[in-house]
Write an enzyme that holds these catalytic residues in place. Structure first.
Site, PDB file in Angstrom:
ATOM      1  N   ARG A 140       0.480  -0.664   0.058  1.00  0.00           N
ATOM      2  CA  ARG A 140      -0.014   0.050   0.066  1.00  0.00           C
ATOM      3  C   ARG A 140       0.521   1.243  -0.123  1.00  0.00           C
ATOM      4  O   ARG A 140       0.818   1.883  -0.693  1.00  0.00           O
ATOM      5  CB  ARG A 140      -0.962   0.120   1.051  1.00  0.00           C
ATOM      6  CG  ARG A 140      -2.139  -1.069   1.258  1.00  0.00           C
ATOM      7  CD  ARG A 140      -2.492  -0.918   2.233  1.00  0.00           C
ATOM      8  NE  ARG A 140      -3.576  -2.544   2.740  1.00  0.00           N
ATOM      9  CZ  ARG A 140      -3.465  -3.531   3.679  1.00  0.00           C
ATOM     10  NH1 ARG A 140      -2.896  -3.108   4.360  1.00  0.00           N
ATOM     11  NH2 ARG A 140      -4.535  -4.094   3.401  1.00  0.00           N
ATOM     12  N   PHE A 163     -11.085  -4.919  -5.732  1.00  0.00           N
ATOM     13  CA  PHE A 163     -11.333  -6.124  -4.664  1.00  0.00           C
ATOM     14  C   PHE A 163     -10.236  -5.207  -3.570  1.00  0.00           C
ATOM     15  O   PHE A 163      -9.846  -5.526  -2.397  1.00  0.00           O
ATOM     16  CB  PHE A 163      -9.913  -7.419  -4.870  1.00  0.00           C
ATOM     17  CG  PHE A 163     -10.082  -8.039  -5.829  1.00  0.00           C
ATOM     18  CD1 PHE A 163     -12.163  -9.227  -5.254  1.00  0.00           C
ATOM     19  CD2 PHE A 163      -9.460  -7.887  -7.164  1.00  0.00           C
ATOM     20  CE1 PHE A 163     -12.069 -10.051  -7.340  1.00  0.00           C
ATOM     21  CE2 PHE A 163     -10.593  -8.910  -8.219  1.00  0.00           C
ATOM     22  CZ  PHE A 163     -11.284  -9.917  -7.907  1.00  0.00           C
ATOM     23  N   ASP A 223     -15.498  -4.254  -4.704  1.00  0.00           N
ATOM     24  CA  ASP A 223     -16.327  -5.689  -3.493  1.00  0.00           C
ATOM     25  C   ASP A 223     -16.916  -6.367  -4.071  1.00  0.00           C
ATOM     26  O   ASP A 223     -18.454  -5.885  -3.861  1.00  0.00           O
ATOM     27  CB  ASP A 223     -15.704  -5.039  -2.908  1.00  0.00           C
ATOM     28  CG  ASP A 223     -14.920  -6.762  -1.957  1.00  0.00           C
ATOM     29  OD1 ASP A 223     -13.654  -6.311  -1.713  1.00  0.00           O
ATOM     30  OD2 ASP A 223     -16.059  -7.245  -1.574  1.00  0.00           O
ATOM     31  N   ALA A 228     -15.729  -8.259  -9.772  1.00  0.00           N
ATOM     32  CA  ALA A 228     -15.061  -8.280 -10.501  1.00  0.00           C
ATOM     33  C   ALA A 228     -15.034  -8.007 -11.721  1.00  0.00           C
ATOM     34  O   ALA A 228     -14.857  -6.964 -12.558  1.00  0.00           O
ATOM     35  CB  ALA A 228     -14.345  -8.413  -9.182  1.00  0.00           C
ATOM     36  N   ASP A 256      -6.311  -6.839  -6.271  1.00  0.00           N
ATOM     37  CA  ASP A 256      -5.769  -7.645  -5.316  1.00  0.00           C
ATOM     38  C   ASP A 256      -6.970  -8.885  -4.780  1.00  0.00           C
ATOM     39  O   ASP A 256      -7.667  -8.936  -3.629  1.00  0.00           O
ATOM     40  CB  ASP A 256      -5.599  -7.124  -3.829  1.00  0.00           C
ATOM     41  CG  ASP A 256      -4.798  -7.875  -2.650  1.00  0.00           C
ATOM     42  OD1 ASP A 256      -4.552  -8.834  -3.269  1.00  0.00           O
ATOM     43  OD2 ASP A 256      -5.400  -7.257  -1.739  1.00  0.00           O
ATOM     44  N   CYS A 294      -2.222 -14.264  -4.668  1.00  0.00           N
ATOM     45  CA  CYS A 294      -1.993 -14.479  -3.430  1.00  0.00           C
ATOM     46  C   CYS A 294      -2.126 -16.140  -3.021  1.00  0.00           C
ATOM     47  O   CYS A 294      -1.751 -16.684  -1.502  1.00  0.00           O
ATOM     48  CB  CYS A 294      -2.757 -13.744  -2.086  1.00  0.00           C
ATOM     49  SG  CYS A 294      -4.454 -14.432  -2.233  1.00  0.00           S
TER      50      CYS A 294
HETATM   51  N1  SAH Z   1      -7.012  -5.443  -1.466  1.00  0.00           N
HETATM   52  C1  SAH Z   1      -7.839  -6.099   0.503  1.00  0.00           C
HETATM   53  C2  SAH Z   1      -7.739  -7.368   0.584  1.00  0.00           C
HETATM   54  C3  SAH Z   1      -8.500  -8.234  -0.579  1.00  0.00           C
HETATM   55  S1  SAH Z   1      -9.191  -9.939   0.030  1.00  0.00           S
HETATM   56  C4  SAH Z   1      -6.616  -4.948   1.480  1.00  0.00           C
HETATM   57  O1  SAH Z   1      -6.012  -4.224   1.084  1.00  0.00           O
HETATM   58  O2  SAH Z   1      -7.419  -4.875   2.379  1.00  0.00           O
HETATM   59  C5  SAH Z   1      -9.976  -9.670  -1.723  1.00  0.00           C
HETATM   60  C6  SAH Z   1     -11.460  -9.477  -1.253  1.00  0.00           C
HETATM   61  O3  SAH Z   1     -12.088 -10.020  -2.675  1.00  0.00           O
HETATM   62  C7  SAH Z   1     -12.637  -9.219  -0.617  1.00  0.00           C
HETATM   63  O4  SAH Z   1     -12.826  -8.690   0.111  1.00  0.00           O
HETATM   64  C8  SAH Z   1     -13.665 -10.175  -1.109  1.00  0.00           C
HETATM   65  O5  SAH Z   1     -14.785  -9.709  -0.644  1.00  0.00           O
HETATM   66  C9  SAH Z   1     -13.306 -10.099  -2.439  1.00  0.00           C
HETATM   67  N2  SAH Z   1     -13.788 -10.468  -3.589  1.00  0.00           N
HETATM   68  C10 SAH Z   1     -13.709 -11.860  -3.600  1.00  0.00           C
HETATM   69  N3  SAH Z   1     -14.067 -12.763  -4.542  1.00  0.00           N
HETATM   70  C11 SAH Z   1     -14.608 -11.264  -5.549  1.00  0.00           C
HETATM   71  C12 SAH Z   1     -15.663 -11.082  -6.991  1.00  0.00           C
HETATM   72  N4  SAH Z   1     -15.475 -12.023  -7.942  1.00  0.00           N
HETATM   73  N5  SAH Z   1     -15.158 -10.424  -7.214  1.00  0.00           N
HETATM   74  C13 SAH Z   1     -15.128  -8.580  -6.352  1.00  0.00           C
HETATM   75  N6  SAH Z   1     -14.490  -8.722  -5.386  1.00  0.00           N
HETATM   76  C14 SAH Z   1     -14.183  -9.807  -4.497  1.00  0.00           C
END
Ligand code: SAH
Length: 424
Positions: A238, A256, A278, A308, A328, A368
């Site tokens: 970040r 995400f 999200d 997404a 992410d 990840c």
């Molecule tokens: N970037 C964030 C962490 C992301 S974790 C940070 O820095 O805190 C991954 C996220 O993706 C979660 O919040 C989950 O709700 C979301 N997610 C999972 N599948 C998804 C999809 N198909 N479309 C959109 N969001 C999704």
């Protein structure tokens, strides 16, 4: 003090990983057990001739039947052993300036003053990982710090059985206000363990805590939030992505977003517009509140709840463009058999994002999935760039934050990788 009364004999030719200090012993490498070790007990790992090599804890229910605690089979596994291991882990975070060694109490210096200006960066961080399991010589144990509280996660039977003792050692070392056990990770199933969320010590943390990260404030629900409440592993990324020189005056798409951490950093770096996507409504509500907490306005219609992939396609149809996009996603590959599909997912996602970037824009893209290594991930993004007809320069290779160290003898501990790219 615990002693091992059982010897775990490895098959002929299967001792090399142990010599190379890899902490896992798979069932296929084991010849036989001499003794009557019960699940969770200590065992002495020996080569096929019976030469002792290491001390491990044992779980016949898991494919990883033993996890090594010490490569010196004569080292006693006693009170001091656990304390030494924990202290070594905490000292590394003290070296990183993430915790004052020996105490957790959040000092006023750490907190800084409220109501700071968007451009006023402070190296003030009150949440971090203190113990990163195998990578800190404590297989199966995760301990995260959120202000004065600790959140522990016991991922294996060997740690689960010792968690009361480990909580006591943590209290000796750090005097936390409370220790919450968040043992609700799916991997516990592979160890024959149920999910547990309960207090282990002291005061219960409130349903919503405020933590600080690089001077930004975030609301965290350590009881129900993802992982232990917050994606601490993204802290350094970040900071790397949200430089004013990169983002000031820009339109940013945070995909995400979870609770909007990248969004807050982007706002603080002077981004003009931040759209956050999200699939989770509650996460986006938290994102809005996190923006407000830091003094930024997040227009409602720029918080987009949805898938997404679909949202990115829709933006393309609408002709929307951005100057920077953060991707992410959650873990796509949980087993070797899922890697190919995961790579297709990463490729689609990056391709969709690349088509929305203005020339000279930034793509900050992550994976990840531990099973997709950094080389493979870079190849996948390359494939997406070719298909999108874009030139992509990697400005930085990104990885998990320094409080999530990677143990060289345990490459599995490197799971988060990312690329900060400029796109033409
Ligand atoms: N970037 C964030 C962490 C992301 S974790 C940070 O820095 O805190 C991954 C996220 O993706 C979660 O919040 C989950 O709700 C979301 N997610 C999972 N599948 C998804 C999809 N198909 N479309 C959109 N969001 C999704």
């Amino acid at each position: 003090m615990e002693t091992s009364t059982t010897t775990l004999l490895l098959k002929d030719g299967r001792d090399k990983p142990v010599h190379n200090r890899h902490p896992w012993i798979f069932s296929g490498a084991i010849d036989r057990l001499k003794g009557d070790a019960q699940p969770g007990d200590l065992v002495t790992v020996a080569d096929h001739r019976g030469t002792p090599l290491a001390t491990a804890y044992y779980n016949p229910k898991s494919q990883i039947q033993a996890r090594i605690l010490s490569w010196d089979p004569a080292e006693p596994v006693d009170h001091d052993f656990w304390l030494r291991r924990l202290r070594r882990a905490v000292e590394a975070r003290a070296m990183l300036g993430l915790v004052a060694s020996g105490q957790l109490s959040v000092s006023s210096e750490e907190h800084g003053t409220e109501g700071r200006l968007a451009t006023d960066y402070r190296p003030l961080t009150t949440a971090c990982r203190l113990v990163n399991a195998e990578a800190d010589g404590l297989p199966g144990l995760v301990v995260d710090r959120y202000g004065d509280h600790l959140v522990m996660q016991c991922l294996t039977l060997g740690i689960d059985r010792r968690k009361g003792m480990l909580a006591n050692r943590l209290v000796e070392l750090l005097q936390p206000a409370g220790i919450l056990e968040r043992s609700d990770a799916d991997v516990r199933g592979k160890e024959g363990l149920k999910q547990v969320v309960e207090m282990r010590h002291g005061q219960a943390p409130p349903p919503e805590m405020t933590i600080h990260e690089n001077g930004h404030a975030f609301l965290v629900d350590v009881w129900h939030g993802h992982k232990t409440g917050f994606y601490l592993d993204q802290r350094d990324n970040r900071a790397a992505a949200a430089q004013p020189t990169l983002l000031a005056g820009k339109e940013v798409l945070n995909v995400f977003a979870y609770t909007g951490a990248f969004g807050v950093y982007a706002a603080a770096a002077g981004a003009r517009r931040i759209v956050q996507v999200d699939s989770s409504h509650p996460a986006l509500e938290a994102a809005e509140r996190n923006m407000a907490l830091n003094g930024f306005d997040q227009p409602d219609d720029e918080l987009i709840a949805g898938d997404a992939f679909e949202v990115l396609r829709y933006f393309r149809e609408e002709g929307q463009q951005f100057d920077a996009i953060v991707l992410d996603p959650p873990k796509f590959a949980y087993s070797q058999g899922q890697v190919e599909r995961a790579c297709r997912g990463y490729k689609d996602l990056n391709w969709l994002a690349l088509r929305l970037l203005r020339p000279g824009g930034l793509l900050v893209t992550f994976s990840c999935s531990g099973l997709v290594n950094a080389d493979l991930f870079q190849k996948v993004v390359f494939g997406a760039a070719v298909d999108a007809g874009r030139d992509v320069q990697v400005l930085r290779h990104l990885g998990q934050s320094a409080d999530h160290p990677v143990l060289l003898s345990f490459p599995e501990s490197a799971y988060l990788k990312g690329l900060l790219c400029r796109v033409w």
